[in-house]
Scaffold this motif. Sequence first.
Motif, PDB file in Angstrom:
ATOM      1  N   VAL A 178      24.490  46.983  45.210  1.00 36.48           N
ATOM      2  CA  VAL A 178      23.451  47.702  44.959  1.00 36.48           C
ATOM      3  C   VAL A 178      22.001  47.181  46.018  1.00 36.48           C
ATOM      4  O   VAL A 178      20.925  47.779  45.655  1.00 36.48           O
ATOM      5  CB  VAL A 178      22.767  47.584  43.411  1.00 36.48           C
ATOM      6  N   ALA A 179      22.167  46.382  46.753  1.00 27.96           N
ATOM      7  CA  ALA A 179      21.255  46.129  47.674  1.00 27.96           C
ATOM      8  C   ALA A 179      19.936  45.413  46.845  1.00 27.96           C
ATOM      9  O   ALA A 179      18.634  45.679  47.039  1.00 27.96           O
ATOM     10  CB  ALA A 179      20.691  47.038  48.627  1.00 27.96           C
ATOM     11  N   MET A 180      20.235  44.553  45.796  1.00 28.70           N
ATOM     12  CA  MET A 180      19.373  44.002  45.025  1.00 28.70           C
ATOM     13  C   MET A 180      19.169  42.554  45.129  1.00 28.70           C
ATOM     14  O   MET A 180      19.977  41.790  45.229  1.00 28.70           O
ATOM     15  CB  MET A 180      19.581  44.209  43.412  1.00 28.70           C
TER      16      MET A 180
ATOM     17  N   PRO B 238      15.018  51.772  46.347  1.00 31.91           N
ATOM     18  CA  PRO B 238      15.320  50.769  47.452  1.00 31.91           C
ATOM     19  C   PRO B 238      16.940  50.286  47.184  1.00 31.91           C
ATOM     20  O   PRO B 238      17.442  49.708  48.038  1.00 31.91           O
ATOM     21  CB  PRO B 238      14.400  49.660  47.263  1.00 31.91           C
ATOM     22  N   HIS B 239      17.785  51.115  46.067  1.00 35.25           N
ATOM     23  CA  HIS B 239      18.952  50.549  45.582  1.00 35.25           C
ATOM     24  C   HIS B 239      19.675  51.590  45.900  1.00 35.25           C
ATOM     25  O   HIS B 239      19.716  52.572  46.190  1.00 35.25           O
ATOM     26  CB  HIS B 239      18.739  49.899  44.442  1.00 35.25           C
ATOM     27  N   ARG B 240      21.092  50.869  45.856  1.00 31.22           N
ATOM     28  CA  ARG B 240      22.220  51.857  46.357  1.00 31.22           C
ATOM     29  C   ARG B 240      23.183  51.755  44.978  1.00 31.22           C
ATOM     30  O   ARG B 240      24.455  51.369  45.602  1.00 31.22           O
ATOM     31  CB  ARG B 240      22.945  51.659  47.487  1.00 31.22           C
ATOM     32  N   CYS B 241      23.052  52.104  43.776  1.00 30.35           N
ATOM     33  CA  CYS B 241      23.890  51.897  42.798  1.00 30.35           C
ATOM     34  C   CYS B 241      24.832  53.043  42.842  1.00 30.35           C
ATOM     35  O   CYS B 241      24.487  54.085  42.673  1.00 30.35           O
ATOM     36  CB  CYS B 241      23.273  52.020  41.315  1.00 30.35           C
ATOM     37  N   PRO B 242      26.105  52.389  43.039  1.00 28.95           N
ATOM     38  CA  PRO B 242      27.449  53.512  43.029  1.00 28.95           C
ATOM     39  C   PRO B 242      27.256  54.478  42.065  1.00 28.95           C
ATOM     40  O   PRO B 242      27.763  55.788  41.936  1.00 28.95           O
ATOM     41  CB  PRO B 242      28.498  52.673  43.064  1.00 28.95           C
TER      42      PRO B 242
ATOM     43  N   HIS C 274      17.525  53.689  54.260  1.00 29.77           N
ATOM     44  CA  HIS C 274      17.468  52.593  53.356  1.00 29.77           C
ATOM     45  C   HIS C 274      15.871  52.035  53.558  1.00 29.77           C
ATOM     46  O   HIS C 274      15.230  52.358  54.404  1.00 29.77           O
ATOM     47  CB  HIS C 274      18.163  51.181  53.690  1.00 29.77           C
ATOM     48  N   ILE C 275      15.229  51.900  52.328  1.00 33.87           N
ATOM     49  CA  ILE C 275      13.879  51.439  51.921  1.00 33.87           C
ATOM     50  C   ILE C 275      13.651  50.392  51.308  1.00 33.87           C
ATOM     51  O   ILE C 275      14.891  49.929  50.783  1.00 33.87           O
ATOM     52  CB  ILE C 275      13.132  52.842  51.614  1.00 33.87           C
ATOM     53  N   SER C 276      12.589  49.824  51.286  1.00 33.44           N
ATOM     54  CA  SER C 276      12.429  48.594  50.151  1.00 33.44           C
ATOM     55  C   SER C 276      11.039  48.625  49.812  1.00 33.44           C
ATOM     56  O   SER C 276      10.006  49.017  50.516  1.00 33.44           O
ATOM     57  CB  SER C 276      12.553  47.416  51.354  1.00 33.44           C
ATOM     58  N   CYS C 277      10.943  48.138  48.781  1.00 33.92           N
ATOM     59  CA  CYS C 277       9.465  47.940  48.005  1.00 33.92           C
ATOM     60  C   CYS C 277       8.698  46.837  48.713  1.00 33.92           C
ATOM     61  O   CYS C 277       7.458  46.822  48.611  1.00 33.92           O
ATOM     62  CB  CYS C 277       9.643  47.474  46.655  1.00 33.92           C
TER      63      CYS C 277
ATOM     64  N   LEU D 281      18.663  45.542  33.733  1.00 38.28           N
ATOM     65  CA  LEU D 281      19.514  44.354  34.284  1.00 38.28           C
ATOM     66  C   LEU D 281      20.831  44.820  34.328  1.00 38.28           C
ATOM     67  O   LEU D 281      21.502  45.335  33.719  1.00 38.28           O
ATOM     68  CB  LEU D 281      19.506  43.155  33.354  1.00 38.28           C
ATOM     69  N   LYS D 282      21.217  44.710  35.833  1.00 41.92           N
ATOM     70  CA  LYS D 282      22.381  45.486  36.277  1.00 41.92           C
ATOM     71  C   LYS D 282      23.548  44.301  36.390  1.00 41.92           C
ATOM     72  O   LYS D 282      23.999  43.644  35.669  1.00 41.92           O
ATOM     73  CB  LYS D 282      22.120  46.174  37.550  1.00 41.92           C
ATOM     74  N   ILE D 283      23.956  44.025  37.606  1.00 43.27           N
ATOM     75  CA  ILE D 283      24.863  43.252  38.047  1.00 43.27           C
ATOM     76  C   ILE D 283      24.435  41.487  38.220  1.00 43.27           C
ATOM     77  O   ILE D 283      22.971  41.591  38.800  1.00 43.27           O
ATOM     78  CB  ILE D 283      25.354  43.663  39.564  1.00 43.27           C
ATOM     79  N   MET D 284      24.870  41.005  37.299  1.00 38.67           N
ATOM     80  CA  MET D 284      24.014  39.542  37.186  1.00 38.67           C
ATOM     81  C   MET D 284      24.551  38.459  38.085  1.00 38.67           C
ATOM     82  O   MET D 284      24.358  37.283  37.861  1.00 38.67           O
ATOM     83  CB  MET D 284      24.182  39.018  35.801  1.00 38.67           C
TER      84      MET D 284
END
Length: 291
Positions: free
Chosen positions: A187-189, A47-51, A8-11, A175-178
């Motif tokens: 998604v780790a957002m 940085p995300h993990r979108c399935p 896992h990484i992050s901006c 714009l993904k999960i709101m």
Amino acid sequence: MTLSVVQHISCDEVETRADAARIFNIQRYSLNDGRGIRTVVFFKGCPHRCPWCANPESISPKIETVRRVSKCLHCSPCLRDANECPSGAFEHIGTDVTLDVLEREVMKDDVFFRSSGGGVTLSGGEVLMQAPFATLLMQRLRRYGVHTAIETAGDAPLSRLLPLAHQCDEVLFDLKIMDTEQARSVVAMNLPRVLDNFMQLVADGVNVIPRVPLIPGFTLNETNMARVLAFLLPSGIRQLHLLPFHQYGEPKYRLLGQEWEMRQVVPPTESEVAAMCQMAEREGFHVTVGG
């Protein structure tokens, strides 16, 4: 199979060079990802993990090595080295490039940009992971009059996003999960930051084009779409791209030796996509499916 492990990484934490970047593909003659004929540069690391991610090879920031079984000669002993493999069965995913090299590479397509009104789009992965390099590259391309765009989820400090966005003719903003908690857990957002960044770009006069992936079980529902529209209406933006889920990424998971949890998920039907379009159109949005 893959010889590396995704971490896992992050901006927020990543430190990258401004004079070099890690990419994993350059896709020419693209008719999506912005207007006209485009050359799309895919940056490595997300940085995300979108399935539902269709580019699993983009997630790790590391250069990975994969083995294509169909090419393998079953040498004994196997060196497991992409540079020495006689059949090309072992190959690297990811390469490091300098500004000068990448500039020359994408400008080979300048005739197509000028004839079609197209240009260069930076995608990923997440381009904000390598924002200093991307910003300088876009500055150079704009000097040639090349149309510039990025694809991003916008989940990074504004200090990374804003300078890059100001070098772009278009920012294709997903714009993904709101739902804040679901966005974090699935998604780790950091959704509040994403939404704040979106509105800051709009306030600064950046040409932002919102896009919504239509993912069964996650975003393909009236509740999530209603939240997207309610968020966008005060911005004054009245264009919206809808990106229906597809299964095109499945072979990539197999190549990486990974199980894809969305493998059995059926893509949206025409009627399901139409229902989302109609919701947006009733609110005055011009909707494009794909893009």
